[in-house]
Write an enzyme that holds these catalytic residues in place. Structure first.
Site, PDB file in Angstrom:
ATOM      1  N   GLU A  30       0.824  -1.208   0.000  1.00 22.50           N
ATOM      2  CA  GLU A  30       0.000   0.000   0.000  1.00 22.50           C
ATOM      3  C   GLU A  30       0.862   1.265   0.000  1.00 22.50           C
ATOM      4  O   GLU A  30       1.863   1.347   0.701  1.00 22.50           O
ATOM      5  CB  GLU A  30      -0.891  -0.022   1.255  1.00 22.50           C
ATOM      6  CG  GLU A  30      -1.741   1.224   1.456  1.00 22.50           C
ATOM      7  CD  GLU A  30      -2.496   1.196   2.786  1.00 22.50           C
ATOM      8  OE1 GLU A  30      -3.500   1.906   2.906  1.00 22.50           O
ATOM      9  OE2 GLU A  30      -2.070   0.453   3.700  1.00 22.50           O
ATOM     10  N   LYS A  76      -9.329   2.562  -2.181  1.00 23.96           N
ATOM     11  CA  LYS A  76      -9.584   2.088  -0.821  1.00 23.96           C
ATOM     12  C   LYS A  76     -10.934   2.601  -0.329  1.00 23.96           C
ATOM     13  O   LYS A  76     -11.242   3.789  -0.429  1.00 23.96           O
ATOM     14  CB  LYS A  76      -8.458   2.566   0.105  1.00 23.96           C
ATOM     15  CG  LYS A  76      -8.475   1.947   1.491  1.00 23.96           C
ATOM     16  CD  LYS A  76      -7.204   2.359   2.244  1.00 23.96           C
ATOM     17  CE  LYS A  76      -7.102   1.737   3.618  1.00 23.96           C
ATOM     18  NZ  LYS A  76      -5.835   2.122   4.304  1.00 23.96           N
ATOM     19  N   CYS A  88      -5.588  -2.917   2.524  1.00 26.80           N
ATOM     20  CA  CYS A  88      -5.309  -2.837   3.966  1.00 26.80           C
ATOM     21  C   CYS A  88      -6.586  -2.912   4.806  1.00 26.80           C
ATOM     22  O   CYS A  88      -7.164  -3.971   4.980  1.00 26.80           O
ATOM     23  CB  CYS A  88      -4.497  -1.578   4.277  1.00 26.80           C
ATOM     24  SG  CYS A  88      -3.641  -1.636   5.877  1.00 26.80           S
TER      25      CYS A  88
END
Length: 558
Positions: free
Chosen positions: A45, A113, A149
């Site tokens: 990430e 994300k 994540c």
């Protein structure tokens, strides 16, 4: 349809803001993947910017530059495996934490994300916009989902990907260490595997960034939650993982499997790596510290030598008339055992000059804490002078117990650029010294054996700023103090929680008061390695001006 898929995992150490350097690391990993016949090379990430870049990533010139580096990297990686790399993305006025999928010389997909963490050290809700729930992307004829994540800590993203045709999951992470975090990560990822029935790749970065250390430990899970691959903690590496497609879909073949050390070793490794990377990434090659003959400075000296090598560590003893003979002996013995440079700089003359300067103003007043603090501040002045003259960063040596209750002198022993033991309670300091004396690892640059003399560990702690001074004169004994602090600070508990745990209300109230009134000192203190979810700075943010104290419990009457 291919029945084999090779994935190259790049568990690497980026530097925040070093866009060219980070792109170079990515390109080198891609070349290794190409040479190994990989179908895809994956990086963590926000790798292009480094993580956690905080407000820097909101600067238009910075995110524009970062995106340009990703697009240039895509061109450099045109002839070979797909490259997946984390970095920012801008659409209109919205800024996203994105995962960029590069094939054939261009970025062909971007995963945005969705779940933005807003706790402990993370502040992504303020920095990024939330992306939509998205489907998988294609690499050749294989469809892959990448929850970024935090997205993998929630059910909806992985389930959406599975429902829309993902065949396995690659989770790019920037996940920093805290003690025993691996089990938490593993439990969440197993849950995603059980829910979706898909293999899952957890890819984390390594390296230090300010107070945080990213500990790697990347792994691959097969359906059912079986570990097929487990990479080392803290070490940068490039590893190749092979998948085979059978009647029940993709399965990862067994690959490299590194067992992880226990929490004591991982904590110590974090403190070493945090200091090593802080110095490397800020440009400091050498450090110095005041070596008092006490346990805290001895441990910091040992960490510094393990991080940088003895030739890059200067230890300075700055004695006053209150410095005991055993402290003089112990400090020199520790420096000698570590093999680092040792200076002896008495403060008597400087202290006499300051006393004479202040005498007209202090005339008729009794000596008190003021005079004690002058000693500490004079030491800070002398150490900073050495730092300026020789270009060595000054390390400060206060443990978490002292940092919590303000048992340190601002502009004195708190002076310095970094504190490796800032999140280590005093009781753990003693045990960590014993652990290091008994253990040596290849990543330590210091010598083997007993580098911290036993007497340093066993003698009663003292600041030695007055005759016969002991820490216990001002504070509860450290097992009591640390037990109360662990409840009040790490667990965000109450006085009643302390009493329920067996501590006296008087001690708990005293400690609570000291924690609150010391906030202004912590606000000005050096950064230090984060070991827990209750570390001072980003994990725990309190106002400096604060008049609230927990009310006394209602008295019960018969």
């Amino acid at each position: 349809m291919s029945d084999r898929f090779r994935l190259t995992l790049a568990q690497l150490n980026p530097t925040v803001g070093d866009l060219k350097g980070n792109a170079g690391l990515a390109l080198d990993a891609w070349r290794q993947g190409k040479e190994a016949g990989a179908d895809m090379v994956a990086l963590p990430e926000m790798f292009i910017t480094g993580y956690n870049a905080q407000d820097l990533v909101m600067k238009p010139a910075f995110y524009t530059d970062a995106i340009a580096h990703i697009e240039a990297l895509a061109k450099d990686c045109a002839d070979g495996p797909t490259l997946a790399i984390g970095g920012p993305w801008i659409e209109g006025t919205e800024l996203f934490n994105a995962y960029h999928i590069c094939t054939g010389g261009k970025v062909v997909s971007r995963v945005l994300k969705h779940h933005l963490p807003n706790e402990t050290v993370f502040d992504e809700v303020r920095i990024f916009d939330s992306g939509p729930l998205m489907g998988p992307y294609s690499v050749g004829n294989t469809r892959i989902g990448s929850p970024v994540c935090e997205d993998a800590w929630h059910e909806d993203v992985a389930e959406t990907l599975a429902e829309t045709g993902a065949e396995f999951l690659i989770v790019p992470n920037g996940s920093p260490y805290y003690r025993n975090k691996f089990e938490t990560r593993l439990n969440h990822m197993v849950a995603r595997v059980v829910e979706t029935g898909l293999p899952l790749v957890y890819l984390n970065m390594v390296g230090g960034q300010d107070d945080q250390v990213f500990d790697g430990g990347s792994f691959v899970l097969n359906p059912g939650g079986t570990l097929a691959v487990q990479l080392p903690v803290f070490d940068a590496c490039v590893a190749h993982v092979d998948f085979e497609r059978g009647p029940d879909g993709w399965r990862a073949l067994e690959g490299p499997f590194e067992r992880h050390p226990d929490a004591w070793e991982q904590d110590y490794r974090v403190m070493v790596e945090a200091l090593r990377d802080y110095c490397r990434k800020t440009g400091f090659g050498k450090v110095l510290l005041g070596l008092s003959g006490g346990v805290d400075s001895a441990l910091v000296a040992t960490i510094a030598v393990d991080a940088l090598g003895s030739e890059n560590v200067r230890c300075v003893m700055l004695p006053s008339e209150y410095t005991s003979q055993h402290s003089l002996e112990d400090a020199e013995a520790c420096a000698k055992a570590l093999g680092c440079h040792y200076d002896f700089v008495p403060i008597a003359e400087g202290r006499a000059a300051i006393t004479a300067t202040l005498e007209p103003l202090f005339k008729g007043l009794k000596p008190d804490l003021t005079e004690e603090n002058i000693q500490s501040r004079l030491r800070g002045l002398l150490l900073m002078a050495l730092s300026n003259k020789f270009g060595e960063m000054l390390l400060t040596t206060g443990n978490k117990s002292e940092v919590a209750v303000g048992y340190a002198t601002i502009y004195g022993d708190m002076a310095g650029g970094y504190n490796p033991i800032k999140d280590l309670y005093k009781t753990r300091v003693f045990e960590t010294c014993r652990w290091r004396n008994a253990n040596h690892r290849a990543w330590m640059m210091g010598p083997e054996g007993e580098v911290i003399p036993e007497r340093i560990i066993t003698k009663p702690p003292s600041a030695e700023l007055r005759e016969d001074q002991k820490d216990s004169d001002s504070l509860p004994n450290y097992p009591v103090l640390d037990g109360i602090l662990e409840i009040l600070v790490d667990r965000d508990g109450s006085i009643e929680d302390c009493v329920a745990a067996g501590y006296s209300r008087e001690d708990a109230k005293k400690v609570e008061h000291l924690v609150y009134i010391s906030e202004y000192k912590r606000f000005q203190s050096a950064p230090g390695a984060r070991l827990t979810k209750g570390a001072f700075w980003l994990d725990r943010r309190y106002p400096i001006v604060n008049r609230w104290r927990e009310p006394l419990a209602t008295q019960k009457t018969d």
